[in-house]
Every structure is written in structure tokens, then in C-alpha cells.
Write a protein that holds these residues in place. Structure first.
Motif, PDB file in Angstrom:
ATOM      1  N   ILE A 260      13.864  12.939  65.073  1.00 39.75           N
ATOM      2  CA  ILE A 260      14.414  12.933  63.726  1.00 39.75           C
ATOM      3  C   ILE A 260      13.316  13.481  62.829  1.00 39.75           C
TER       4      ILE A 260
ATOM      5  N   ALA B 172      21.176  13.922  59.921  1.00 41.22           N
ATOM      6  CA  ALA B 172      21.330  12.493  59.656  1.00 41.22           C
ATOM      7  C   ALA B 172      21.031  12.206  58.191  1.00 41.22           C
TER       8      ALA B 172
ATOM      9  N   CYS C 140      20.171   5.592  56.002  1.00 42.30           N
ATOM     10  CA  CYS C 140      21.117   4.497  56.160  1.00 42.30           C
ATOM     11  C   CYS C 140      20.685   3.390  55.209  1.00 42.30           C
TER      12      CYS C 140
ATOM     13  N   THR D 223      23.886   9.336  61.802  1.00 42.56           N
ATOM     14  CA  THR D 223      24.467  10.664  62.034  1.00 42.56           C
ATOM     15  C   THR D 223      25.978  10.542  61.901  1.00 42.56           C
TER      16      THR D 223
END
Length: 171
Positions: A98, A156, A159, A109
Motif C-alpha cells: 500500500i 484504497a 478507513c 479497497t
């Protein structure tokens, strides 16, 4: 066409600017013009040619945006193959990197399906932590998929965890 006596590298100082450049030396008479400035000087990064009232001036670009230091947190990251991969038809788990993610940060993702030139594969939504992880890939084609290291598979996003303040035991 003309013959040169050689080539020199020097720092050109004109209109309060210093620009590294190269020039060709010739014996041609140019009526008291000692140097022709060409496209490489005019296109030099950070330099602008300004023509106004029959006068040409080279000036330093005032690109203040390039001097601003960005302190915002990065929100998107390339997820790339860690090493050379051969994926036969079916399901495989591969190691990925990543790019640019912090060691303790989670990214997610999105689910993606790719189909091009007879190659077909899907990547389910996945949460990854840190700079490396494992990604499940479904090769739904009929032949092996070959990837070199560093191939971008998906992008990605950070989060974000939402704190649960009023937990009552229900999910």
C-alpha cells in the motif's frame, strides 16, 4: 547548416536570472548579436518569457503554490503487487504493498471487477493495515494472469473509524 567550433556549458545571467545552459560556438557574423536564446532556455522550469511594448524579458515564475507545504492527510493510496505474480483461474491470495500508507493506518479497497482483452478478474472490498497486506483476487478468466511487481491493482481510501458513543449492545 553551419559548422560549430564546439559546445560550452555555462550559467547564463540575464534579466536578474541565472539559468544553466549549453551553447554552440560558431564563426558566423550575426551583426553584434553574441548569443541566441532558444527554446530550451525559454521553456526552462520556473522561467517565463514576457513580451510587452516590443521588449522581451525573462522573469522568474511567481508560482507560490509550488512553495506551499501540504500538511493534509493523504486520503487515497495505490495498492500494488509486491512481487511477480501468476494467478491461475480461480481464487488466489497475493501479497500487496500500500504505497504511502502509515504503518498503523487502515485503508479500504472498493470491490472492483476488471475485464479487458480476455482477462477477467474481481477484487472484493478489503480492509488493509499498514504498508503491506494480502488481497484476494478471483481470476474468472480461462488463462493465467501475469503481473510484474508494482502493478496497480486498485486504489484504497483511508478507513475512518466512527467511535461508538452510546453502545447498547445492538449492532
Amino acid at each position: 547548416m553551419l559548422t560549430t567550433r564546439g559546445e560550452v556549458t555555462f550559467k547564463l545571467e540575464v534579466d536578474k536570472l541565472t539559468i544553466p545552459c549549453q551553447a554552440y560556438l560558431t564563426d558566423i557574423n550575426m551583426n553584434n548579436i553574441h548569443l541566441l536564446i532558444g527554446q530550451p532556455i525559454i521553456n526552462h522550469e520556473g522561467v517565463t518569457l514576457l513580451v510587452h511594448n516590443n521588449t522581451a524579458v525573462l522573469q522568474q515564475d511567481c508560482d507560490f503554490l509550488s512553495q506551499i507545504e501540504v500538511t493534509e492527510e493523504r486520503l487515497k493510496f495505490n495498492v500494488v503487487t509486491h512481487s511477480k505474480e501468476t494467478l491461475p483461474p480461480g481464487s488466489s491470495i497475493i501479497m500487496v504493498d500500500i504505497e504511502g500508507n502509515n504503518q498503523d493506518a487502515d485503508v479500504i479497497t472498493p470491490a472492483r471487477h476488471f475485464e479487458m482483452d480476455g482477462t477477467s478478474y474481481s477484487i472484493p472490498a478489503t480492509i488493509l493495515r499498514g504498508c503491506q497486506g494480502h488481497l484476494k483476487v478471483f481470476n474468472s478468466g480461462t488463462k493465467d494472469i501475469l503481473w510484474e511487481p508494482g502493478v496497480v491493482l486498485v486504489r484504497a481510501e483511508i478507513c475512518k473509524h466512527t467511535p461508538l458513543r452510546h453502545q447498547d449492545g445492538r449492532m
